[in-house]
Design a protein around this motif. Structure first.
Motif, PDB file in Angstrom:
ATOM      1  N   LEU A  80       3.819  -6.699 -21.487  1.00 28.24           N
ATOM      2  CA  LEU A  80       4.840  -7.714 -21.798  1.00 28.24           C
ATOM      3  C   LEU A  80       4.248  -9.079 -22.156  1.00 28.24           C
ATOM      4  O   LEU A  80       4.996 -10.035 -22.351  1.00 28.24           O
ATOM      5  CB  LEU A  80       5.782  -7.875 -20.593  1.00 28.24           C
ATOM      6  N   ARG A  81       2.923  -9.143 -22.241  1.00 27.02           N
ATOM      7  CA  ARG A  81       2.284 -10.443 -22.497  1.00 27.02           C
ATOM      8  C   ARG A  81       2.879 -11.229 -23.675  1.00 27.02           C
ATOM      9  O   ARG A  81       3.178 -12.416 -23.534  1.00 27.02           O
ATOM     10  CB  ARG A  81       0.770 -10.284 -22.681  1.00 27.02           C
ATOM     11  N   PRO A  82       3.103 -10.597 -24.842  1.00 28.08           N
ATOM     12  CA  PRO A  82       3.663 -11.377 -25.961  1.00 28.08           C
ATOM     13  C   PRO A  82       5.023 -11.986 -25.620  1.00 28.08           C
ATOM     14  O   PRO A  82       5.289 -13.155 -25.958  1.00 28.08           O
ATOM     15  CB  PRO A  82       3.816 -10.337 -27.078  1.00 28.08           C
ATOM     16  N   VAL A  83       5.860 -11.228 -24.919  1.00 32.48           N
ATOM     17  CA  VAL A  83       7.195 -11.720 -24.552  1.00 32.48           C
ATOM     18  C   VAL A  83       7.055 -12.854 -23.545  1.00 32.48           C
ATOM     19  O   VAL A  83       7.753 -13.879 -23.637  1.00 32.48           O
ATOM     20  CB  VAL A  83       8.031 -10.562 -23.939  1.00 32.48           C
TER      21      VAL A  83
ATOM     22  N   ALA B 252       8.302 -16.694 -23.985  1.00 34.26           N
ATOM     23  CA  ALA B 252       9.283 -17.255 -23.045  1.00 34.26           C
ATOM     24  C   ALA B 252       8.753 -18.559 -22.445  1.00 34.26           C
ATOM     25  O   ALA B 252       9.482 -19.560 -22.357  1.00 34.26           O
ATOM     26  CB  ALA B 252       9.588 -16.246 -21.948  1.00 34.26           C
ATOM     27  N   LEU B 253       7.472 -18.549 -22.057  1.00 33.41           N
ATOM     28  CA  LEU B 253       6.891 -19.770 -21.466  1.00 33.41           C
ATOM     29  C   LEU B 253       6.904 -20.921 -22.475  1.00 33.41           C
ATOM     30  O   LEU B 253       7.181 -22.075 -22.131  1.00 33.41           O
ATOM     31  CB  LEU B 253       5.469 -19.495 -20.966  1.00 33.41           C
ATOM     32  N   LEU B 254       6.641 -20.564 -23.725  1.00 31.78           N
ATOM     33  CA  LEU B 254       6.678 -21.575 -24.781  1.00 31.78           C
ATOM     34  C   LEU B 254       8.097 -22.129 -24.927  1.00 31.78           C
ATOM     35  O   LEU B 254       8.304 -23.353 -25.024  1.00 31.78           O
ATOM     36  CB  LEU B 254       6.198 -20.939 -26.101  1.00 31.78           C
ATOM     37  N   ALA B 255       9.077 -21.224 -24.919  1.00 32.07           N
ATOM     38  CA  ALA B 255      10.481 -21.650 -25.063  1.00 32.07           C
ATOM     39  C   ALA B 255      10.911 -22.531 -23.890  1.00 32.07           C
ATOM     40  O   ALA B 255      11.591 -23.542 -24.088  1.00 32.07           O
ATOM     41  CB  ALA B 255      11.375 -20.418 -25.173  1.00 32.07           C
ATOM     42  N   PHE B 256      10.477 -22.163 -22.662  1.00 37.43           N
ATOM     43  CA  PHE B 256      10.816 -22.987 -21.484  1.00 37.43           C
ATOM     44  C   PHE B 256      10.208 -24.374 -21.621  1.00 37.43           C
ATOM     45  O   PHE B 256      10.843 -25.383 -21.326  1.00 37.43           O
ATOM     46  CB  PHE B 256      10.277 -22.333 -20.202  1.00 37.43           C
ATOM     47  N   THR B 257       8.976 -24.408 -22.070  1.00 39.26           N
ATOM     48  CA  THR B 257       8.285 -25.696 -22.206  1.00 39.26           C
ATOM     49  C   THR B 257       9.000 -26.571 -23.230  1.00 39.26           C
ATOM     50  O   THR B 257       9.240 -27.763 -22.987  1.00 39.26           O
ATOM     51  CB  THR B 257       6.816 -25.454 -22.644  1.00 39.26           C
ATOM     52  N   ILE B 258       9.345 -25.955 -24.366  1.00 38.95           N
ATOM     53  CA  ILE B 258      10.048 -26.718 -25.411  1.00 38.95           C
ATOM     54  C   ILE B 258      11.393 -27.225 -24.874  1.00 38.95           C
ATOM     55  O   ILE B 258      11.753 -28.389 -25.085  1.00 38.95           O
ATOM     56  CB  ILE B 258      10.251 -25.839 -26.667  1.00 38.95           C
TER      57      ILE B 258
ATOM     58  N   ALA C 148      15.220 -11.870 -19.891  1.00 37.83           N
ATOM     59  CA  ALA C 148      15.532 -10.706 -19.035  1.00 37.83           C
ATOM     60  C   ALA C 148      15.963  -9.511 -19.891  1.00 37.83           C
ATOM     61  O   ALA C 148      15.530  -8.382 -19.658  1.00 37.83           O
ATOM     62  CB  ALA C 148      16.630 -11.068 -18.053  1.00 37.83           C
ATOM     63  N   VAL C 149      16.787  -9.781 -20.889  1.00 40.75           N
ATOM     64  CA  VAL C 149      17.290  -8.703 -21.750  1.00 40.75           C
ATOM     65  C   VAL C 149      16.149  -8.110 -22.583  1.00 40.75           C
ATOM     66  O   VAL C 149      15.993  -6.883 -22.678  1.00 40.75           O
ATOM     67  CB  VAL C 149      18.437  -9.223 -22.655  1.00 40.75           C
ATOM     68  N   ILE C 150      15.333  -8.987 -23.159  1.00 37.58           N
ATOM     69  CA  ILE C 150      14.216  -8.513 -23.996  1.00 37.58           C
ATOM     70  C   ILE C 150      13.242  -7.682 -23.149  1.00 37.58           C
ATOM     71  O   ILE C 150      12.761  -6.637 -23.578  1.00 37.58           O
ATOM     72  CB  ILE C 150      13.465  -9.705 -24.658  1.00 37.58           C
ATOM     73  N   VAL C 151      12.963  -8.142 -21.929  1.00 37.98           N
ATOM     74  CA  VAL C 151      12.040  -7.400 -21.053  1.00 37.98           C
ATOM     75  C   VAL C 151      12.577  -5.986 -20.794  1.00 37.98           C
ATOM     76  O   VAL C 151      11.864  -4.994 -20.926  1.00 37.98           O
ATOM     77  CB  VAL C 151      11.808  -8.161 -19.723  1.00 37.98           C
TER      78      VAL C 151
END
Lengths: 220, 307
Positions: A14-17, A21-27, A68-71
């Motif tokens: 799941l690393r790419p996801v 996600a971490l990038l999106a949270f940061t933004i 959560a859905v993508i995972v």
């Protein structure tokens, strides 16, 4: 121990996801805090007091629930796409045990990935002088309440991914049920303890549904 | 304890209206190397998936090392190695990661054996699986399958898509594995030469039905081609008279080729009624026998049973 190996495998898979996600949270966090660079790209989001304003919660949980859905979908579909269910499910454990262990690995990863940026953010804003007003960890109560719905959505998506049938018909049922459950529980605004009991009950139902799917599914 | 490592009784599977496996009664004796043959779509892979509990059967039952195939216990799974068609592995994992992952599930895992096989194939352990060729991925699958020291190996077309050299190497390794006493192997394949080298018993699936189940030599010896030579080309629709054991017949230039299981005097008398110039009896190798046996779609094929 085998569960930790599954957890590690899911993390690697799941690393790419997770990075996205971490990038999106940061933004989202930077944008809400008025970061000029972020705002020059996505426009003005509006002022947001950490963990209290609806702007913060909306932005954060759009990303969290989407993750959560993508995972859930990724976990099941990547195995079907590569044909690796056959490899995984032949390991000497019960089929349900393996499928549920994999699902819970995704749940743990989703919960952790969604919690870490918030905790780091909370720690940063708790430093005196960072915010114009005081910050207390009790402000994060509503955040954790919403955070608890992540397993429901992830398991709903996971079961949908595992389910046999057409995507737009019966296959979506477990996911839609999870969304409905989330929306209802959120609107009811019930007490913490009752919420946890209710979510526990939903999780048990989801595991029963998973077990049912495993007994009928063609894993080829 | 049963003398069969694998047993099925009237096992059935259909996808919609298409029956893929039809009342399969398969028995693989313990210690046997069983070649499971059939053309594409004959139902071999579906059968192996049902045997491994990856696909629920519609009807019938089956036992794997004595365990019901719809509820295989972890302790039984630990005694069975399964290599699925195409060698599905986590392509982004390195061999080292894959070995660590797989090992965690087994109480009995021979790391020395695993390392020896990997060394034998000269594979680099810190490289991702996706960076290896298809043949090397097959070798990794084999190493992972053997490390838990299984009693039963079920290999679904393990040499599919491999070039001749790699295939030969893979088969050599398999022969070494077979040498371990008491180990049962069921492997499906399209490559008859491979089967002929290693299998001491074969089963042939035709349209979901097990049409032959006998020792490899018996199959080769029993299936005979009678070539009826004529002075002039026979009518193109000429057929050999219906009789027990006749698989099929077809006209080929001045000849009528008739494939028969265990031909006897009655067959020869029937052949003579067609007034050929000459009757030649041809023995076939496994590949020819298999091709002739499965060439045409028909309702009834002669059944090879017995031991």
């Amino acid at each position: 121990m085998w569960f930790f190996q599954i957890l590690y495998k899911e993390f690697l898979s799941l690393r790419p996801v997770i990075w996205l996600a971490l990038l999106a949270f940061t933004i989202a966090i930077l944008g809400l805090q008025g970061n000029r660079v972020v705002m020059s790209y996505i426009g003005k989001i509006g002022p947001a007091y950490p963990f209290l304003s609806s702007n913060f919660m909306n932005a954060y949980f759009v990303v969290a629930y989407f993750l959560a859905v993508i995972v859930g979908i990724w976990q099941t579909q990547s195995e079907f796409f590569r044909g690796t269910w056959l490899f995984l499910l032949h390991r000497p454990r019960g089929l349900t045990e393996l499928v549920v262990a994999k699902a819970f690995s995704g749940t743990l990863i989703s919960l952790t990935v969604c919690a870490i940026p918030a905790i780091l953010y909370g720690m940063s804003v708790s430093i005196p002088g960072v915010l114009p007003g005081p910050f207390q960890w009790s402000y994060t109560g509503q955040f954790w309440r919403l955070w608890l719905f992540i397993p429901i959505l992830q398991l709903g998506a996971y079961t949908t991914g595992l389910r046999h049938g057409r995507w737009y018909v019966s296959r979506l049922c477990p996911f839609l049920a999870a969304v409905l459950m989330t929306a209802l529980t959120f609107l009811l605004a019930i007490h913490w303890l009752l919420l946890i009991v209710l979510l526990g009950f939903v999780l048990v139902l989801q595991v029963i549904e998973l077990r049912q799917e495993v007994s009928q599914r063609d894993f080829s | 304890m049963s003398s069969y490592a694998i047993e099925t009784e009237n096992l059935c599977k259909a996808y919609g209206k298409k029956v893929v496996v039809n009342h399969l009664n398969l028995k693989v004796p313990t210690g046997c190397v069983y070649g499971f043959l059939g053309r594409n779509g004959a139902g071999k892979s579906t059968t192996t998936k049902m045997l491994m509990g990856m696909l629920p059967p519609d009807a019938g039952s089956g036992r794997l090392l004595g365990d019901d195939i719809t509820n295989i216990q972890p302790s039984t799974r630990a005694r069975v190695a399964y290599i699925a068609e195409g060698h599905p592995l986590y392509a982004w994992m390195t061999i080292k990661q894959l070995s660590r992952f797989t090992k965690s599930f087994y109480e009995r895992w021979d790391q020395t054996l695993f390392d020896r096989i990997i060394d034998h194939f000269q594979l680099v352990t810190n490289r991702a699986v996706k960076r290896f060729s298809k043949g090397q991925q097959a070798q990794i699958s084999l190493a992972l399958a053997l490390a838990p020291d299984p009693e039963l190996l079920i290999l679904d077309d393990p040499t599919l898509g491999l070039d001749t050299v790699v295939r030969r190497d893979f088969m050599e390794s398999m022969i070494q594995i077979i040498q371990k006493q008491g180990r049962t192997i069921l492997f499906s394949s399209h490559i008859l030469g491979d089967v002929e080298r290693v299998a001491d018993r074969i089963g042939i699936m035709v349209d979901g039905v097990l049409r032959a189940d006998c020792p490899t030599d018996v199959f080769k010896q029993s299936l005979v081609k009678l070539v009826l030579e004529f002075n002039s080309p026979p009518p193109p629709n000429l057929k050999f008279p219906e009789a027990t054991g006749v698989v099929h017949s077809r006209v080929f230039f001045h000849q009528l080729h008739v494939v028969i299981v265990n031909p006897d005097d009655d067959h020869l008398k029937l052949a003579e009624t067609l007034q050929p110039k000459e009757i030649i009896r041809e023995q076939m190798n496994l590949e020819d026998a298999f091709l002739e046996y499965t060439r045409e779609k028909r309702d009834v094929l002669s059944f090879f049973g017995g031991s």
